[in-house]
Scaffold this motif. Structure first.
Motif, PDB file in Angstrom:
ATOM      1  N   HIS A  76      -3.153  -1.345  -7.284  1.00  0.00           N
ATOM      2  CA  HIS A  76      -4.063  -0.685  -6.357  1.00  0.00           C
ATOM      3  C   HIS A  76      -3.950   0.836  -6.330  1.00  0.00           C
ATOM      4  N   TRP A  77      -3.222   1.430  -7.265  1.00  0.00           N
ATOM      5  CA  TRP A  77      -3.057   2.879  -7.240  1.00  0.00           C
ATOM      6  C   TRP A  77      -4.137   3.674  -7.970  1.00  0.00           C
ATOM      7  N   LEU A 111      -4.475   6.391   1.771  1.00  0.00           N
ATOM      8  CA  LEU A 111      -3.388   5.455   2.051  1.00  0.00           C
ATOM      9  C   LEU A 111      -3.807   4.413   3.076  1.00  0.00           C
ATOM     10  N   ALA A 119       0.831  -1.208   0.000  1.00  0.00           N
ATOM     11  CA  ALA A 119       0.000   0.000   0.000  1.00  0.00           C
ATOM     12  C   ALA A 119       0.864   1.256   0.000  1.00  0.00           C
ATOM     13  N   SER A 174       2.113   1.647  -3.546  1.00  0.00           N
ATOM     14  CA  SER A 174       0.979   1.985  -4.404  1.00  0.00           C
ATOM     15  C   SER A 174       0.534   3.434  -4.196  1.00  0.00           C
ATOM     16  N   SER A 175       0.583   3.914  -2.956  1.00  0.00           N
ATOM     17  CA  SER A 175       0.187   5.302  -2.692  1.00  0.00           C
ATOM     18  C   SER A 175       1.162   6.291  -3.315  1.00  0.00           C
ATOM     19  N   ILE A 230       2.882   5.736  -6.086  1.00  0.00           N
ATOM     20  CA  ILE A 230       2.534   5.726  -7.512  1.00  0.00           C
ATOM     21  C   ILE A 230       1.294   6.582  -7.767  1.00  0.00           C
ATOM     22  N   ALA A 231       0.294   6.453  -6.888  1.00  0.00           N
ATOM     23  CA  ALA A 231      -0.935   7.231  -7.048  1.00  0.00           C
ATOM     24  C   ALA A 231      -0.670   8.719  -6.929  1.00  0.00           C
ATOM     25  N   ALA A 270       0.999  -3.755  -5.239  1.00  0.00           N
ATOM     26  CA  ALA A 270       1.378  -2.346  -5.364  1.00  0.00           C
ATOM     27  C   ALA A 270       1.048  -1.788  -6.741  1.00  0.00           C
ATOM     28  N   LEU A 329      -6.196   1.905   1.736  1.00  0.00           N
ATOM     29  CA  LEU A 329      -5.599   0.940   0.807  1.00  0.00           C
ATOM     30  C   LEU A 329      -5.167  -0.338   1.520  1.00  0.00           C
ATOM     31  N   LEU A 337      -6.867   5.850  -5.785  1.00  0.00           N
ATOM     32  CA  LEU A 337      -6.268   6.967  -5.045  1.00  0.00           C
ATOM     33  C   LEU A 337      -5.725   8.019  -5.998  1.00  0.00           C
ATOM     34  N   ALA A 338      -5.219   7.619  -7.163  1.00  0.00           N
ATOM     35  CA  ALA A 338      -4.716   8.583  -8.146  1.00  0.00           C
ATOM     36  C   ALA A 338      -5.849   9.499  -8.626  1.00  0.00           C
TER      37      ALA A 338
END
Length: 295
Positions: free
Chosen positions: A165-166, A216, A102, A105-106, A108-109, A162, A219, A169-170
Motif C-alpha cells: 500500500h505504499w 497516512l 498503514a 506502509s507510510s 516505506i512511502a 504494509a 491509508l 503515497l510515495a
C-alpha cells in the motif's frame, strides 16, 4: 466599498482591502470538531472492542440464532454468541491491523519518495519502476500471495498490507519534494549558506508533512478493507480470532436460512468505520493543507 472601510478612509486610516468572513472561523471550528469527533469515535470502537474480547467469544447454545432484539441488538449466531460484541471485537482487531500496516506502509512511502526525489536520476528511475510495478499488480492478488507465503495469521496479513500500500503515497511524497526543491524559498536558503540537512529540516519537512499526514490517514480505510477481504477469502486472520472478515465469511453459509443479521450489521459497521477514517482524513486535509485551509 464597505461602510467600515469608508469610515476608516474618512478618518485618515488605510482601508481594509480584505476582511475574512466570520463564517470561515465557524467553518474551521466545525471542521476541527468533526475531525475530533471522528477520531474519538474510532478510539471508542477500539477500546470497546478490546474490552469485550472475552465476552465476544462466550457461547450459550440456549440463545442461539436469535433475531435482533433489545437484549441482543445485532442478534446471536449459531453458537449463541452476541453479534454486537463480536462485531466490536472484530472492528477493534481490523482497526489495529490497519493502523500498524498503514504506519509501516507510510514509512516505506516516505523513504521511497525521498530517495526518488533527492537521490538523482538513477534512483528516481528505480523507485518509479518499483512504483509502476507494484501498482500494475492487483492489490488483493499480491496481498494474498504475501500473506500465504508468510503463513497467514496476524503478521502475514499485516506485512502483506504494509508492503502493498505504499506506492500511491510515495508518488505524492516524491512530487511534493520535487516541487519544494524548485521553490524560491529553498533556493534562497541555499544561497544564504544553509546545508542540505538544514534545508530538509527547516523547509522540506514542513512542506511535505501536511500531505504526508493526510495520506497516512487515508491509508487506514484501504488497509482495513483489504485486511477484511483477505480474511474473508481465508488467507488472513485465523477463524478463532475475532475479525470482520471472519464474521462475514462464516455468515455466508447461514444467509440462505434467513439469518440476515449475521452479515448485515457487521458489514454496515465496517462501512461506518471506513467512513469515519475518510471523514478524519478529509477534515484534517482542510485544517493543515494550505490549498484548502480557507474552505
Amino acid at each position: 466599498m464597505r461602510s467600515k472601510d469608508a469610515a476608516a478612509l474618512a478618518g485618515g486610516l488605510a482601508p481594509v482591502l480584505y476582511r475574512p468572513r466570520k463564517a470561515r472561523v465557524a467553518n474551521r471550528k466545525l471542521t476541527l470538531a468533526a475531525f475530533v469527533a471522528a477520531v474519538a469515535a474510532l478510539a471508542v470502537v477500539v477500546v470497546a472492542g478490546i474490552a469485550v474480547t472475552d465476552a465476544a467469544t462466550a457461547t450459550d447454545f440456549s440463545i442461539k440464532n436469535l433475531a435482533p432484539s433489545l437484549q441482543h441488538p445485532f442478534g446471536t449466531d449459531w453458537m449463541g454468541r452476541d453479534m454486537m460484541l463480536r462485531t466490536l471485537a472484530g472492528l477493534s482487531t481490523s482497526v489495529l491491523v490497519g493502523l500498524l500496516a498503514a504506519g509501516v506502509s507510510s514509512i516505506i512511502a516516505l523513504v521511497m519518495g525521498a530517495v526518488a526525489a533527492l537521490g538523482g536520476k538513477k534512483a528516481d528511475a528505480v523507485v518509479t519502476w518499483l512504483i509502476d510495478l507494484m501498482m500494475g499488480v492487483p492489490h488483493i492478488v499480491l496481498l494474498i500471495l504475501i500473506s500465504f507465503a508468510l503463513g497467514k495469521g496476524f503478521w502475514g496479513v499485516t506485512i502483506g498490507v504494509a508492503v502493498t500500500h505504499w506506492p500511491s503515497l510515495a508518488r505524492v511524497v516524491r512530487a511534493e519534494i520535487l516541487q519544494c526543491k524548485q521553490s524560491a524559498f529553498v533556493a534562497a536558503a541555499r544561497k544564504l549558506g544553509q546545508g542540505p540537512a538544514s534545508v530538509a529540516a527547516k523547509h522540506m519537512m514542513p512542506y511535505v508533512l501536511p500531505q504526508f499526514l493526510v495520506g497516512l490517514i487515508l491509508l487506514f480505510p484501504h488497509a482495513i478493507l483489504h485486511e477484511a477481504a483477505v480474511t474473508f477469502l481465508g488467507f488472513g486472520l485465523p477463524p478463532e480470532q475475532p475479525a470482520i472478515g471472519v464474521i462475514l465469511s462464516e455468515s455466508m453459509g447461514y444467509l440462505s436460512a434467513g439469518m440476515w443479521w449475521l452479515a448485515v450489521f457487521p458489514g454496515l459497521a465496517l462501512i461506518a468505520t471506513v467512513l469515519l477514517f475518510d471523514a478524519a482524513g478529509s477534515n484534517l486535509r482542510k485544517l493543515i493543507d494550505p490549498h484548502s485551509s480557507q474552505e
